[in-house]
Design a protein around this motif. Structure first.
Motif, PDB file in Angstrom:
ATOM      1  N   SER A 125      -5.670   1.411  -0.414  1.00 35.73           N
ATOM      2  CA  SER A 125      -6.189   0.874  -1.243  1.00 35.73           C
ATOM      3  C   SER A 125      -4.501  -0.299  -1.073  1.00 35.73           C
ATOM      4  CB  SER A 125      -6.564   1.741  -2.142  1.00 35.73           C
ATOM      5  OG  SER A 125      -4.756   2.259  -2.640  1.00 35.73           O
ATOM      6  N   SER A 150       1.334  -1.327  -0.009  1.00 38.08           N
ATOM      7  CA  SER A 150      -0.256  -0.005  -0.030  1.00 38.08           C
ATOM      8  C   SER A 150       0.781   1.342   0.193  1.00 38.08           C
ATOM      9  CB  SER A 150      -1.168  -0.004   1.518  1.00 38.08           C
ATOM     10  OG  SER A 150      -1.914   1.181   1.515  1.00 38.08           O
ATOM     11  N   GLN A 206      -1.990  -3.238  -3.502  1.00 34.19           N
ATOM     12  CA  GLN A 206      -1.832  -3.781  -4.943  1.00 34.19           C
ATOM     13  C   GLN A 206      -0.630  -4.949  -4.572  1.00 34.19           C
ATOM     14  OE1 GLN A 206      -0.337  -0.759  -7.355  1.00 34.19           O
ATOM     15  NE2 GLN A 206      -0.216   0.830  -6.251  1.00 34.19           N
ATOM     16  N   LYS A 207      -0.718  -4.976  -5.982  1.00 31.51           N
ATOM     17  CA  LYS A 207       0.836  -6.395  -5.923  1.00 31.51           C
ATOM     18  C   LYS A 207       1.565  -5.644  -6.069  1.00 31.51           C
ATOM     19  CE  LYS A 207      -1.743 -10.312  -5.827  1.00 31.51           C
ATOM     20  NZ  LYS A 207      -1.048 -11.884  -5.625  1.00 31.51           N
ATOM     21  N   ASN A 233       2.635  -4.449  -9.877  1.00 30.52           N
ATOM     22  CA  ASN A 233       1.883  -3.343  -9.926  1.00 30.52           C
ATOM     23  C   ASN A 233       2.681  -2.408 -10.949  1.00 30.52           C
ATOM     24  OD1 ASN A 233      -0.326  -4.828 -11.359  1.00 30.52           O
ATOM     25  ND2 ASN A 233      -1.131  -4.923  -9.799  1.00 30.52           N
TER      26      ASN A 233
END
Length: 158
Positions: free
Chosen positions: A130, A124, A132-133, A136
Motif C-alpha cells: 500500500s 510504503s 501513501q504520501k 500523511n
C-alpha cells in the motif's frame, strides 16, 4: 566481581569445535574469567552492563587486553528505543515509477535534505503493498497542511 556465566571447559570446547580464536576471556581487576563463546558472552553482558564497565577482554588466541566495550562485538548490546525503532522501520518509495527500498528513516531524511523526495511523493511501509504520501506520515518534520506551505515571496525578490 563474580560472573554467573559458566565458562566452557576443554571437553565442551573440543566437542563444539571452537578454536582459541573463537573464545573470549574477561579480566576484572586481576581476576580472569572464561573462556566464553561470543553469543553467551554478548547475552550475559547485555543483561549485566554495570559489571563490564571496568572489565577488559581479549580473544584467547592472542592475549591483548582492551576495555570490554572497545571491541565491536560488544558495542551496541543495549537496546536504545530510538535506535530500535530506526532499525525496525523500513520504507519503500517510488522513484520514476520504480519501487526503491527498503530504506531507513535516516535514508529518507537524507533524500529530503538533498531534495530527491518531497512531501507529495509516495511511500510504503509494507514492501509496496500500500502507498501513501509522505505528508500523511507523522515524524518526518516536513509537515503537511497549511503550516508547512512555503511563505509567499517578498516584493524585493522580484
Amino acid at each position: 566481581m563474580t560472573m554467573d556465566l559458566k565458562p566452557l571447559d576443554n571437553e565442551n570446547i573440543h566437542k563444539l569445535g571452537y578454536s582459541t580464536h573463537d573464545l573470549w576471556i574477561v579480566k576484572v581487576e586481576n581476576e580472569i574469567f572464561g573462556p566464553f563463546e561470543i553469543d553467551s558472552l554478548q547475552e550475559y553482558a547485555s543483561k549485566n552492563e554495570i559489571e563490564f564497565q571496568t572489565a577488559q577482554a581479549s580473544r584467547m588466541h592472542r592475549i591483548d587486553w582492551h576495555p570490554f566495550y572497545f571491541f565491536a562485538q560488544f558495542q551496541n548490546l543495549f537496546k536504545n528505543p530510538l535506535q530500535e525503532q530506526a532499525v525496525i522501520e523500513k520504507f519503500w518509495i517510488l522513484v520514476n515509477g520504480q519501487k526503491t527500498g527498503p530504506l531507513t528513516r535516516v535514508d529518507i531524511e537524507k533524500k529530503f535534505e538533498l531534495e530527491l523526495v518531497n512531501i507529495n511523493d509516495l511511500v510504503s511501509l509494507d514492501n509496496g503493498e500500500s502507498w501513501q504520501k509522505f505528508y500523511n506520515l507523522e515524524g518526518f518534520g516536513h509537515g503537511g497542511g497549511v503550516d508547512a506551505l512555503p511563505s509567499p515571496p517578498t516584493e524585493s525578490s522580484f
